[in-house]
Scaffold this motif. Structure first.
Motif, mmCIF file in Angstrom:
data_model
loop_
_atom_site.group_PDB
_atom_site.id
_atom_site.type_symbol
_atom_site.label_atom_id
_atom_site.label_comp_id
_atom_site.label_asym_id
_atom_site.label_seq_id
_atom_site.Cartn_x
_atom_site.Cartn_y
_atom_site.Cartn_z
ATOM 1 N N LYS A 112 0.835 -1.205 0.000
ATOM 2 C CA LYS A 112 0.000 0.000 0.000
ATOM 3 C C LYS A 112 0.876 1.264 0.000
ATOM 4 O O LYS A 112 0.563 2.257 -0.670
ATOM 5 N N ALA A 113 1.994 1.197 0.702
ATOM 6 C CA ALA A 113 2.876 2.357 0.830
ATOM 7 C C ALA A 113 3.559 2.725 -0.490
ATOM 8 O O ALA A 113 4.052 3.853 -0.632
ATOM 9 N N THR A 114 3.564 1.831 -1.456
ATOM 10 C CA THR A 114 4.163 2.155 -2.762
ATOM 11 C C THR A 114 3.305 3.149 -3.529
ATOM 12 O O THR A 114 3.785 3.790 -4.474
ATOM 13 N N GLY A 115 2.028 3.247 -3.180
ATOM 14 C CA GLY A 115 1.119 4.140 -3.885
ATOM 15 C C GLY A 115 0.651 3.604 -5.223
ATOM 16 O O GLY A 115 -0.027 4.312 -5.977
ATOM 17 N N LYS A 116 0.965 2.361 -5.530
ATOM 18 C CA LYS A 116 0.636 1.774 -6.830
ATOM 19 C C LYS A 116 -0.637 0.923 -6.803
ATOM 20 O O LYS A 116 -1.111 0.483 -7.856
ATOM 21 N N PHE A 117 -1.181 0.680 -5.630
ATOM 22 C CA PHE A 117 -2.305 -0.241 -5.505
ATOM 23 C C PHE A 117 -3.590 0.465 -5.088
ATOM 24 O O PHE A 117 -3.566 1.419 -4.306
ATOM 25 N N GLU A 118 -4.707 -0.024 -5.608
ATOM 26 C CA GLU A 118 -6.017 0.334 -5.082
ATOM 27 C C GLU A 118 -6.346 -0.592 -3.917
ATOM 28 O O GLU A 118 -5.677 -1.595 -3.689
ATOM 29 N N LEU A 119 -7.422 -0.262 -3.215
ATOM 30 C CA LEU A 119 -7.973 -1.142 -2.192
ATOM 31 C C LEU A 119 -9.339 -1.613 -2.662
ATOM 32 O O LEU A 119 -10.120 -0.821 -3.192
ATOM 33 N N MET A 120 -9.620 -2.905 -2.490
ATOM 34 C CA MET A 120 -10.949 -3.400 -2.853
ATOM 35 C C MET A 120 -11.749 -3.642 -1.574
ATOM 36 O O MET A 120 -11.239 -4.176 -0.589
ATOM 37 N N ASN A 121 -13.004 -3.219 -1.584
ATOM 38 C CA ASN A 121 -13.848 -3.440 -0.411
ATOM 39 C C ASN A 121 -14.322 -4.891 -0.365
ATOM 40 O O ASN A 121 -14.104 -5.672 -1.312
ATOM 41 N N LEU A 122 -14.966 -5.254 0.713
ATOM 42 C CA LEU A 122 -15.391 -6.640 0.889
ATOM 43 C C LEU A 122 -16.412 -7.070 -0.156
ATOM 44 O O LEU A 122 -16.446 -8.241 -0.558
#
Length: 279
Positions: A112-122
């Motif tokens: 997450k700290a790379t700034g390259k990823f999204e987060l997907m909700n449940l």
């Protein structure tokens, strides 16, 4: 706070009966008859319903020696949610009918700290089946061996992003405690999938599909991500996990290794099963 991803496809894509599921997995792994090897650092395995893919998947998961592995990176394609990036799970645990798999929150935070990823909700996480279909096999193979998972939903990546994510994840494959489980079926043929490639020289349609898939597998075995991209461009084969596979090929690329640059782990196809043959 615990955030649980339910086994949302249990009871439909595979049985939700713990005893029956454990027996099926044990039976398929035993029937595959493969030796466990610490040299196996990653697998590409299917994600169709177990009535179609369960037996074939055993030829991937049955090879795994869990002794020294403590973390599994799951790379699965997105079938329902569009993103041009990769997305990380926001769950803390993945449930299955035969046991649970904790998420490696430390690695999730690193990525997450790379700034390259999204987060997907449940909701997105539970709607997707590609990674879930690997989970019961992982629970079964890692019985008695504590392991955490790092689920990564791989979106519709361009070639540059496939290479970027591969380079970003490559440092993890240097560590023998890490393992990669890549989710993909191969050719989806017919009007339903808007794909009817047919080479008459192979005779029956299913033989043409078999030859097309084998061509792709042979290229994957070379580890050449560019050649795999050219194959997809030429034949447009409906390999739903083409983006996770491409990322993994970049992860596994020789130039990514910090150690033993002359010893890139080989890739080898073990088993392919068509639904046509099973029917």
């Amino acid at each position: 706070m615990e955030r649980i991803r339910r086994a949302s496809h249990a009871g439909s894509w595979y049985t939700d009966n713990p005893k029956k599921l454990a027996e099926e997995l044990d039976g398929w792994i035993t029937a595959a008859g493969l030796p466990k090897s610490s040299d196996v650092r990653g697998v590409i395995a299917p994600h169709a319903g177990y009535s179609y893919s369960g037996r074939a998947a055993a030829y991937a998961f049955g090879n795994i020696d869990p002794t020294n592995i403590s973390r599994v990176f799951l790379l699965g394609p997105s079938h329902h949610y569009y993103t041009p990036k990769c997305a990380l799970s926001t769950a803390t645990v993945y449930k299955t009918p035969i046991g649970d798999l904790p998420i490696d929150l430390e690695v999730i935070e690193e990525l997450k700290a790379t700034g390259k990823f999204e987060l997907m909700n449940l909701r997105v996480d539970e709607a997707e089946h590609s990674m879930e279909m690997h989970l019961p096999y992982l629970v079964k193979v890692f019985e008695g061996h504590p392991v955490k998972v790092v689920p990564i939903l791989v979106g519709a990546l361009g070639a540059e992003n496939e290479a970027m994510y591969g380079k970003l994840l490559a440092k993890y494959i240097d560590d023998p405690q890490n393992f990669f489980s890549v989710s993909s079926d191969f050719c989806h043929w017919g009007s339903r999938f808007n794909y009817i490639h047919y080479d008459k020289k192979y005779g029956a349609i299913h033989k043409s599909i078999e030859a097309l898939d084998k061509m792709g597998m042979d290229i994957i075995e070379t580890g050449d991500a560019d050649a795999f991209k050219e194959y997809l461009s030429e034949y447009d084969n409906t390999i739903c996990g083409r983006h996770p596979i491409s990322v993994f090929l970049h992860v596994n690329a020789k130039e990514q290794f910090n150690k033993n640059k002359d010893q890139v782990p080989p890739l080898r196809a073990i088993k392919s099963v068509q639904n046509y043959e099973r029917q």
